[in-house]
Design a protein around this motif. Structure first.
Motif, PDB file in Angstrom:
ATOM      1  N   GLY A   1     -68.185 -24.153  16.292  1.00  0.00           N
ATOM      2  CA  GLY A   1     -66.798 -24.314  16.756  1.00  0.00           C
ATOM      3  C   GLY A   1     -66.555 -23.435  17.962  1.00  0.00           C
ATOM      4  O   GLY A   1     -67.156 -22.354  18.077  1.00  0.00           O
TER       5      GLY A   1
ATOM      6  N   VAL B   1     -60.192 -20.645  19.060  1.00  0.00           N
ATOM      7  CA  VAL B   1     -59.746 -19.251  18.981  1.00  0.00           C
ATOM      8  C   VAL B   1     -60.345 -18.544  17.761  1.00  0.00           C
ATOM      9  O   VAL B   1     -60.710 -17.367  17.826  1.00  0.00           O
ATOM     10  N   ALA B   2     -60.475 -19.281  16.637  1.00  0.00           N
ATOM     11  CA  ALA B   2     -61.037 -18.645  15.441  1.00  0.00           C
ATOM     12  C   ALA B   2     -62.472 -18.200  15.723  1.00  0.00           C
ATOM     13  O   ALA B   2     -62.877 -17.086  15.352  1.00  0.00           O
TER      14      ALA B   2
ATOM     15  N   ARG C   1     -68.781 -28.121  20.804  1.00  0.00           N
ATOM     16  CA  ARG C   1     -69.010 -29.422  21.438  1.00  0.00           C
ATOM     17  C   ARG C   1     -68.137 -29.620  22.676  1.00  0.00           C
ATOM     18  O   ARG C   1     -68.217 -30.652  23.326  1.00  0.00           O
ATOM     19  N   GLU C   2     -67.317 -28.617  22.981  1.00  0.00           N
ATOM     20  CA  GLU C   2     -66.450 -28.754  24.165  1.00  0.00           C
ATOM     21  C   GLU C   2     -67.189 -28.396  25.456  1.00  0.00           C
ATOM     22  O   GLU C   2     -68.219 -27.742  25.433  1.00  0.00           O
TER      23      GLU C   2
ATOM     24  N   ARG D   1     -55.017 -23.008  23.127  1.00  0.00           N
ATOM     25  CA  ARG D   1     -54.469 -24.371  23.202  1.00  0.00           C
ATOM     26  C   ARG D   1     -52.951 -24.438  23.437  1.00  0.00           C
ATOM     27  O   ARG D   1     -52.479 -25.379  24.082  1.00  0.00           O
TER      28      ARG D   1
ATOM     29  N   LYS E   1     -47.229 -26.505  26.996  1.00  0.00           N
ATOM     30  CA  LYS E   1     -46.075 -25.672  27.376  1.00  0.00           C
ATOM     31  C   LYS E   1     -46.262 -25.084  28.771  1.00  0.00           C
ATOM     32  O   LYS E   1     -45.971 -25.740  29.763  1.00  0.00           O
TER      33      LYS E   1
ATOM     34  N   VAL F   1     -72.784 -29.731  16.204  1.00  0.00           N
ATOM     35  CA  VAL F   1     -73.604 -29.497  15.013  1.00  0.00           C
ATOM     36  C   VAL F   1     -73.411 -30.699  14.094  1.00  0.00           C
ATOM     37  O   VAL F   1     -72.280 -31.105  13.814  1.00  0.00           O
TER      38      VAL F   1
ATOM     39  N   ARG G   1     -55.504 -33.036  22.356  1.00  0.00           N
ATOM     40  CA  ARG G   1     -55.869 -31.804  21.642  1.00  0.00           C
ATOM     41  C   ARG G   1     -56.554 -30.794  22.552  1.00  0.00           C
ATOM     42  O   ARG G   1     -56.335 -29.600  22.463  1.00  0.00           O
TER      43      ARG G   1
ATOM     44  N   ASP H   1     -57.954 -23.236  11.472  1.00  0.00           N
ATOM     45  CA  ASP H   1     -57.276 -24.463  11.029  1.00  0.00           C
ATOM     46  C   ASP H   1     -58.010 -25.176   9.893  1.00  0.00           C
ATOM     47  O   ASP H   1     -57.397 -25.881   9.096  1.00  0.00           O
TER      48      ASP H   1
ATOM     49  N   SER I   1     -52.233 -22.760  13.072  1.00  0.00           N
ATOM     50  CA  SER I   1     -51.482 -21.816  13.901  1.00  0.00           C
ATOM     51  C   SER I   1     -52.456 -20.960  14.696  1.00  0.00           C
ATOM     52  O   SER I   1     -53.486 -20.528  14.169  1.00  0.00           O
ATOM     53  N   SER I   2     -52.120 -20.726  15.957  1.00  0.00           N
ATOM     54  CA  SER I   2     -53.006 -19.936  16.811  1.00  0.00           C
ATOM     55  C   SER I   2     -53.073 -18.492  16.313  1.00  0.00           C
ATOM     56  O   SER I   2     -54.135 -17.864  16.329  1.00  0.00           O
TER      57      SER I   2
ATOM     58  N   TRP J   1     -45.574 -21.252  15.291  1.00  0.00           N
ATOM     59  CA  TRP J   1     -44.499 -21.325  16.290  1.00  0.00           C
ATOM     60  C   TRP J   1     -44.661 -22.555  17.173  1.00  0.00           C
ATOM     61  O   TRP J   1     -45.744 -23.100  17.315  1.00  0.00           O
TER      62      TRP J   1
HETATM   63  C1  LIG Z   1     -51.782 -28.977  22.378  1.00  0.00           C
HETATM   64  C2  LIG Z   1     -51.687 -27.944  21.296  1.00  0.00           C
HETATM   65  C3  LIG Z   1     -50.634 -27.029  21.300  1.00  0.00           C
HETATM   66  C4  LIG Z   1     -50.548 -26.080  20.290  1.00  0.00           C
HETATM   67  N1  LIG Z   1     -49.508 -25.200  20.287  1.00  0.00           N
HETATM   68  C5  LIG Z   1     -49.401 -24.296  19.296  1.00  0.00           C
HETATM   69  C6  LIG Z   1     -48.322 -23.403  19.249  1.00  0.00           C
HETATM   70  O1  LIG Z   1     -47.414 -23.446  20.063  1.00  0.00           O
HETATM   71  N2  LIG Z   1     -48.278 -22.505  18.245  1.00  0.00           N
HETATM   72  C7  LIG Z   1     -49.256 -22.445  17.275  1.00  0.00           C
HETATM   73  O2  LIG Z   1     -49.179 -21.598  16.374  1.00  0.00           O
HETATM   74  N3  LIG Z   1     -50.302 -23.282  17.295  1.00  0.00           N
HETATM   75  C8  LIG Z   1     -50.382 -24.215  18.270  1.00  0.00           C
HETATM   76  N4  LIG Z   1     -51.418 -25.096  18.267  1.00  0.00           N
HETATM   77  C9  LIG Z   1     -52.394 -25.014  17.184  1.00  0.00           C
HETATM   78  C10 LIG Z   1     -53.461 -23.976  17.519  1.00  0.00           C
HETATM   79  O3  LIG Z   1     -53.922 -24.171  18.807  1.00  0.00           O
HETATM   80  C11 LIG Z   1     -54.570 -24.116  16.492  1.00  0.00           C
HETATM   81  O4  LIG Z   1     -54.031 -23.720  15.257  1.00  0.00           O
HETATM   82  C12 LIG Z   1     -55.769 -23.269  16.850  1.00  0.00           C
HETATM   83  O5  LIG Z   1     -56.312 -23.705  18.063  1.00  0.00           O
HETATM   84  C13 LIG Z   1     -56.816 -23.362  15.764  1.00  0.00           C
HETATM   85  O6  LIG Z   1     -57.966 -22.716  16.180  1.00  0.00           O
HETATM   86  P1  LIG Z   1     -59.385 -23.042  15.530  1.00  0.00           P
HETATM   87  O7  LIG Z   1     -60.358 -22.198  16.280  1.00  0.00           O
HETATM   88  O8  LIG Z   1     -59.288 -22.930  14.071  1.00  0.00           O
HETATM   89  O9  LIG Z   1     -59.638 -24.584  15.820  1.00  0.00           O
HETATM   90  P2  LIG Z   1     -59.711 -25.380  17.184  1.00  0.00           P
HETATM   91  O10 LIG Z   1     -58.910 -24.727  18.234  1.00  0.00           O
HETATM   92  O11 LIG Z   1     -59.426 -26.792  16.859  1.00  0.00           O
HETATM   93  O12 LIG Z   1     -61.233 -25.246  17.598  1.00  0.00           O
HETATM   94  C14 LIG Z   1     -62.273 -25.913  16.914  1.00  0.00           C
HETATM   95  C15 LIG Z   1     -63.437 -26.057  17.852  1.00  0.00           C
HETATM   96  O13 LIG Z   1     -64.578 -26.520  17.153  1.00  0.00           O
HETATM   97  C16 LIG Z   1     -65.211 -27.548  17.905  1.00  0.00           C
HETATM   98  N5  LIG Z   1     -65.992 -28.358  16.977  1.00  0.00           N
HETATM   99  C17 LIG Z   1     -65.526 -29.144  15.980  1.00  0.00           C
HETATM  100  N6  LIG Z   1     -66.559 -29.704  15.308  1.00  0.00           N
HETATM  101  C18 LIG Z   1     -67.696 -29.250  15.883  1.00  0.00           C
HETATM  102  C19 LIG Z   1     -69.078 -29.462  15.633  1.00  0.00           C
HETATM  103  N7  LIG Z   1     -69.501 -30.252  14.635  1.00  0.00           N
HETATM  104  N8  LIG Z   1     -69.981 -28.844  16.434  1.00  0.00           N
HETATM  105  C20 LIG Z   1     -69.576 -28.043  17.440  1.00  0.00           C
HETATM  106  N9  LIG Z   1     -68.278 -27.800  17.716  1.00  0.00           N
HETATM  107  C21 LIG Z   1     -67.347 -28.396  16.949  1.00  0.00           C
HETATM  108  C22 LIG Z   1     -64.049 -28.258  18.546  1.00  0.00           C
HETATM  109  O14 LIG Z   1     -64.434 -29.053  19.609  1.00  0.00           O
HETATM  110  C23 LIG Z   1     -63.199 -27.056  18.970  1.00  0.00           C
HETATM  111  O15 LIG Z   1     -63.667 -26.493  20.141  1.00  0.00           O
HETATM  112  C24 LIG Z   1     -51.523 -26.048  19.266  1.00  0.00           C
HETATM  113  C25 LIG Z   1     -52.563 -26.977  19.260  1.00  0.00           C
HETATM  114  C26 LIG Z   1     -52.644 -27.922  20.259  1.00  0.00           C
HETATM  115  C27 LIG Z   1     -53.772 -28.921  20.226  1.00  0.00           C
END
Ligand SMILES: Cc1cc2nc3c(=O)[nH]c(=O)nc-3n(C[C@H](O)[C@H](O)[C@H](O)COP(=O)(O)OP(=O)(O)OC[C@H]3O[C@@H](n4cnc5c(N)ncnc54)[C@H](O)[C@@H]3O)c2cc1C
Length: 406
Positions: free
Chosen positions: A9, A12-13, A35-36, A43, A48, A81, A129, A276, A293-294, A327
């Motif tokens: 992944g 942010v996590a 995969r990005e 995000r 915004k 993956v 997304r 997430d 949530s971010s 938020w």
């Molecule tokens: C447009 C947008 C606006 C947002 N605004 C807010 C906000 O205002 N406030 C808020 O709290 N939250 C907001 N969010 C939600 C917040 O961005 C997410 O909660 C946060 O990004 C989650 O982070 P994450 O790392 O868990 O997952 P993600 O950010 O989804 O990252 C997952 C990553 O894993 C990669 N991936 C997935 N499967 C595979 C695989 N099999 N192999 C390799 N890579 C893989 C994906 O491509 C991605 O890069 C927003 C989300 C979006 C899309």
């Protein structure tokens, strides 16, 4: 090829987990597979600040490029993956490379749910997304005067305001009477619809698109109720779903996400999940929750990264007890919530200034389980305390909001 830590992944996590690992283990080999096309970035600005000019693309990355080299992190972008074998502790990417690990973090996040409509796979229908989606949309909008947005998620609302800010006509097609009905009290949801209308967004409620046809630069859509809509682009936000397939195929326990314990451990040894995609114990509520949530992704990612490294070095693990802030922002209306934000609960509204500043208490048997603040950032810790202490809603009045106003 073998690494002490592997992260699947690139959100942010994942980025925060790298920090967590390095806070405990300065040397262990680390590989991040995403995969990005882009290194981990934030995000929220995609719907915004990038549109208002408050942020630029250069400000999106979580870490500067040099950071990965300095921290000796191997970064593989454009790598998906496709399989994990937790027993052998190996994974495979789509090019067939086999990689061994000591500890594995799954931080695959969510994907947008697809619109179920005839013609929804045409290029004129966009889901939203990633940064690539933003870049694509930004490019297309140079030739567009009108967009139809389908769905009532918060990014749909944010995009309404972003596009109006560019003087692009917007029709928002909402499946219910108001957006986010599973989360928002009716009073608030209806207020948001009014706010959007005041900003010249055409809002169609109780509808969705059934059929979409693109011809000669125009998009003709028919709603389920039989009305016609002509636009140039359809943007979809009908919610997201966690990317759990990889974990499921690897035999991990899945509920509404990958089930983890308070330290972030999944149901197989040496596998962890964060952000997430994870369903984790929420101590203040005594239940498992999945939160998009971010703030949550960042805090949980960092903690789980540190725990993975502690597990390697034999140090004690820490429990995740951060109460995540959810938020979103519709124009100048900033919403921030903690706890269980479910419209199925009872709720009470405390207004300081109707429609502008207030707190919405989500209660069960008179006790607070969640709080949504509108325009009251300074009361976030107060809101967390209400949830943490399971406060009696009857003892909370609007005057309690007032003293900290600046
Ligand atoms: C447009 C947008 C606006 C947002 N605004 C807010 C906000 O205002 N406030 C808020 O709290 N939250 C907001 N969010 C939600 C917040 O961005 C997410 O909660 C946060 O990004 C989650 O982070 P994450 O790392 O868990 O997952 P993600 O950010 O989804 O990252 C997952 C990553 O894993 C990669 N991936 C997935 N499967 C595979 C695989 N099999 N192999 C390799 N890579 C893989 C994906 O491509 C991605 O890069 C927003 C989300 C979006 C899309």
């Amino acid at each position: 090829m073998h690494y002490r830590y592997c992260i699947v992944g690139g959100g942010v996590a994942a980025a925060a987990a790298l920090e967590g690992i390095r806070s405990v283990d300065a040397e262990g080999s680390v590989l991040l597979l995403s995969r990005e096309n882009h290194r981990p970035y934030h995000r929220p600005p995609l719907t915004k600040d990038l549109w208002t000019g408050e942020r630029t693309l250069e400000q999106l990355p979580v870490h500067p490029d040099d950071w990965y080299r300095e921290q000796r992190v191997d970064l593989r972008l454009r790598r998906e993956v496709v399989e994990i074998d937790p027993e052998k502790r190996v994974l495979w990417d789509e090019s067939g490379d086999e990689i061994g690990y000591d500890e594995l973090l799954i931080a695959t996040g969510c994907r947008p749910r697809r619109l179920q409509a005839m013609g929804a796979e045409q290029p004129c229908v966009r889901h939203f997304r990633d940064l690539e989606d933003y870049l694509e949309l930004e490019h297309r909008l140079q030739r567009v005067q009108h967009v139809a947005i389908v769905g009532g998620g918060f990014t749909a609302l944010e995009m309404c305001m972003a596009l109006r800010g560019r003087d692009i006509g917007v029709t928002l097609v909402l499946p219910e009477e108001y957006p986010m009905p599973r989360m928002l009290p009716r009073e608030l949801g209806v207020g948001i619809v009014e706010y959007l209308r005041d900003h010249d967004v055409e809002v169609v409620t109780g509808e969705t698109l059934d059929r979409i046809v693109e011809s000669a630069g125009h998009v003709h859509a028919r709603t389920r109720g039989g009305s016609d809509l002509t636009t140039q682009l359809v943007l979809v936000d009908v919610g997201g779903e966690p990317l759990v397939e990889l974990a499921e195929a690897a035999g991990l326990d899945i509920d509404s996400g990958i089930v983890v314990d308070e330290a972030g451990r999944a149901s197989q040894p040496h596998v962890w999940a964060a952000g997430d995609v994870a369903e984790f114990p929420y101590p203040a509520l005594g239940q498992l929750m999945r939160v998009e949530s971010s703030d949550h992704a960042e805090h949980m990612g960092r903690l789980v990264g540190a725990n993975m490294a502690s597990a390697c070095t034999g140090a004690p693990l820490s429990a995740y007890d951060h109460m995540p802030r959810k938020w979103f922002r519709v124009g100048e209306l900033l919403f921030e919530g903690v706890g269980e934000l479910s419209a199925r609960l009872d709720h009470e509204t405390l207004w300081l200034e109707p429609g502008r500043e207030g707190a919405f208490l989500y209660t069960w048997e008179g006790r607070v389980r969640g709080v949504l603040l509108l325009g009251l950032s300074s009361r976030l810790e107060w809101a967390r305390d209400l949830v943490r202490t399971n406060a009696l809603a009857a003892e909370i009045g609007p005057t309690l909001l007032a003293p900290v106003r600046h």
